[in-house]
Write a protein that holds these residues in place. Sequence first.
Motif, mmCIF file in Angstrom:
data_model
loop_
_atom_site.group_PDB
_atom_site.id
_atom_site.type_symbol
_atom_site.label_atom_id
_atom_site.label_comp_id
_atom_site.label_asym_id
_atom_site.label_seq_id
_atom_site.Cartn_x
_atom_site.Cartn_y
_atom_site.Cartn_z
ATOM 1 N N ASN A 38 -11.136 -13.139 -0.342
ATOM 2 C CA ASN A 38 -11.110 -11.906 0.244
ATOM 3 C C ASN A 38 -9.325 -11.626 0.994
ATOM 4 O OD1 ASN A 38 -13.416 -10.827 1.828
ATOM 5 N ND2 ASN A 38 -12.262 -11.803 4.006
ATOM 6 N N GLN A 39 -9.412 -10.826 0.041
ATOM 7 C CA GLN A 39 -7.450 -10.417 0.220
ATOM 8 C C GLN A 39 -8.040 -8.656 0.456
ATOM 9 O OE1 GLN A 39 -4.587 -12.906 -0.565
ATOM 10 N NE2 GLN A 39 -6.663 -13.626 -0.123
ATOM 11 N N SER A 40 -7.555 -8.774 1.813
ATOM 12 C CA SER A 40 -7.070 -7.197 1.966
ATOM 13 C C SER A 40 -6.094 -6.118 1.851
ATOM 14 C CB SER A 40 -7.331 -7.296 3.832
ATOM 15 O OG SER A 40 -7.364 -6.142 4.360
ATOM 16 N N MET A 41 -6.028 -4.822 1.067
ATOM 17 C CA MET A 41 -5.483 -4.908 0.560
ATOM 18 C C MET A 41 -4.003 -3.850 1.082
ATOM 19 S SD MET A 41 -5.354 -6.464 -2.404
ATOM 20 C CE MET A 41 -4.198 -5.477 -3.296
ATOM 21 N N ASP A 42 -4.365 -3.711 2.434
ATOM 22 C CA ASP A 42 -3.317 -2.635 3.613
ATOM 23 C C ASP A 42 -2.551 -3.469 3.422
ATOM 24 O OD1 ASP A 42 -5.843 -4.581 4.218
ATOM 25 O OD2 ASP A 42 -4.870 -4.258 6.504
ATOM 26 N N SER A 43 -1.812 -4.649 3.191
ATOM 27 C CA SER A 43 -0.832 -5.075 3.850
ATOM 28 C C SER A 43 -0.442 -6.165 3.062
ATOM 29 C CB SER A 43 -0.388 -6.004 5.363
ATOM 30 O OG SER A 43 -1.550 -6.670 5.886
ATOM 31 N N TRP A 44 0.606 -6.797 3.079
ATOM 32 C CA TRP A 44 1.918 -7.461 1.705
ATOM 33 C C TRP A 44 1.527 -8.693 2.998
ATOM 34 C CZ3 TRP A 44 3.974 -9.262 -2.286
ATOM 35 C CH2 TRP A 44 4.520 -10.432 -1.951
ATOM 36 N N ASP A 45 0.593 -8.839 3.807
ATOM 37 C CA ASP A 45 1.020 -10.689 4.059
ATOM 38 C C ASP A 45 -0.827 -10.538 4.481
ATOM 39 O OD1 ASP A 45 -0.042 -8.997 6.422
ATOM 40 O OD2 ASP A 45 1.236 -9.199 8.362
ATOM 41 N N GLN A 46 -1.630 -10.162 4.053
ATOM 42 C CA GLN A 46 -2.823 -10.354 3.212
ATOM 43 C C GLN A 46 -3.140 -10.364 2.465
ATOM 44 O OE1 GLN A 46 -5.693 -8.089 6.593
ATOM 45 N NE2 GLN A 46 -3.644 -6.489 6.379
#
Length: 524
Positions: free
Chosen positions: A117-125
């Motif tokens: 469930n990675q969110s591809m908007d930010s590096w820390d996610q």
Amino acid sequence: MKTIHDSSLDEWFLTGTPLSQAAHQQAINTAQQTIETHFSTANKPFSGIQAEELSNLLEDDVICPEEGVPLATTLHEVGQKVLRHSVAVHHPACAAHLHCPPLIPALAGEMMVSATNQSMDSWDQSPSATLLEERMVQWLCKTFGFSHQADGVFTSGGTQSNFMGLLLARDHYAWTRFGWNIQKRGLPPEAREMRILCSEAAHFTVKQSAALLGLGEEAVVTIKTDEDHRMNLEDFNQKLSHLYGEGLHPFVIAATAGTTDFGSIDPLPELASRAHALGLWLHVDAAYGGALMLSNTYKKQLQGIEAAHSITVDFHKLFYQPISCGAFLVNDQNHFNRIKQNADYLNSTEDEALGIPNLVGKSIQTTRRFDALKLYISLRSLGRARFADMIEKTIEIATKTAQLISKDPVLQAINPTPSLNTVVFRYLPNSQHSELSDSQWHDQINHDIRHTLLASGDVVLANTKVKGRVCLKLTLLNPRTTMKDIEFILERIKETGKQRELPRGEWGQHASNISATSNHAKLL
């Protein structure tokens, strides 16, 4: 600081505890068994259930009961009521749309995408996911002949990618032609005069995008197509000259590399030459045909695509990925600056100064799935040569199908030499109708053939219109389809057409005879 662990939730969330691991394994096993029981082993592409019956079937369940029911029970019900009545995209007789059977490696990747469930908007996610997507984008840009200045982003598919292409083209033209920053100031006064050029066979999302971009559908100028359903350059030149003569502002050519009905590819080298000479943006919608770049035999059909400013490519078509999976590519990474926004909690300017890669600035989505992973797993597992072989096989089957139709006196091939793997044709009735003209009668029968076969569940094929006439269409994406499968499909089409020609009182008995025969037919 020691945290208190609430073990009562371990059976519902994936963690490292034995209870969580066991619950996850059981859920996956039950889901797998349900798929195999109610979907993957289907002997027809569709159950044939009617909308009203299916609606009534689904209405029986309480969506959110006060107390939950066991997961195994819910999954069993889903198998009975949903999976059993889903279109079996892996079945050779499912040949209506650009709707592919997904690869098993991609299904494994899909499970990983969902679980992490990675969110591809930010590096820390999404740290590793961000870098892998960037690598995938670099590979795609190189594959399509772009330079090291190119960039891209994964999207939900062709609709989003086409929208982004026209969005960047609009904003680029407004700035370079009028010195107007649309992102800050909205549409310029000249917006009413801006025009998009595409063929009359271009995807409907060109007009949809024009409407959403505030230009209106009337901003789209459609160009006639030639006998191969490609953009006609003579008509293009005439329309373009007329636009300039009227003082209007054509700003983008939306070319198509693989039209939905015929798989036709516009003359990309000539359009690229005109675009660059006139300072127009060239966007190539290669959602369908982009996969040809993997084939040494057919990639020459995409010659000129490397000169585009932007490209749409879909992976849930001829790359055999689960929906959704697409990409949008640009020849210059700086084009993304026209849509970029900074949010302190996501991609702050301080983070950017440190070189932290936050992908949100390249997308019109914020939360975004790690769809690059399933494509990566598929490409690594199969390799280019096997992908090419599958694509080439479907084109070969389509060519043989068109030849078979051309020799059949009851059928009429509309594209006897398919560009990709779609075959458009008509059933030709022998009878006449007392109240309808021949053209109306032919259209009615071809329309009815599709719906009758869908209701039987035997064949899922599409209707389309060519020059206003109703036609049938086979979209042969499945590399497992054989000519034996094709022969069965065509026989069912002819049987159904013949049935439709009978007087109304004789339909029922004839339909029963055909149904009994088809129940014994097997597609290999």
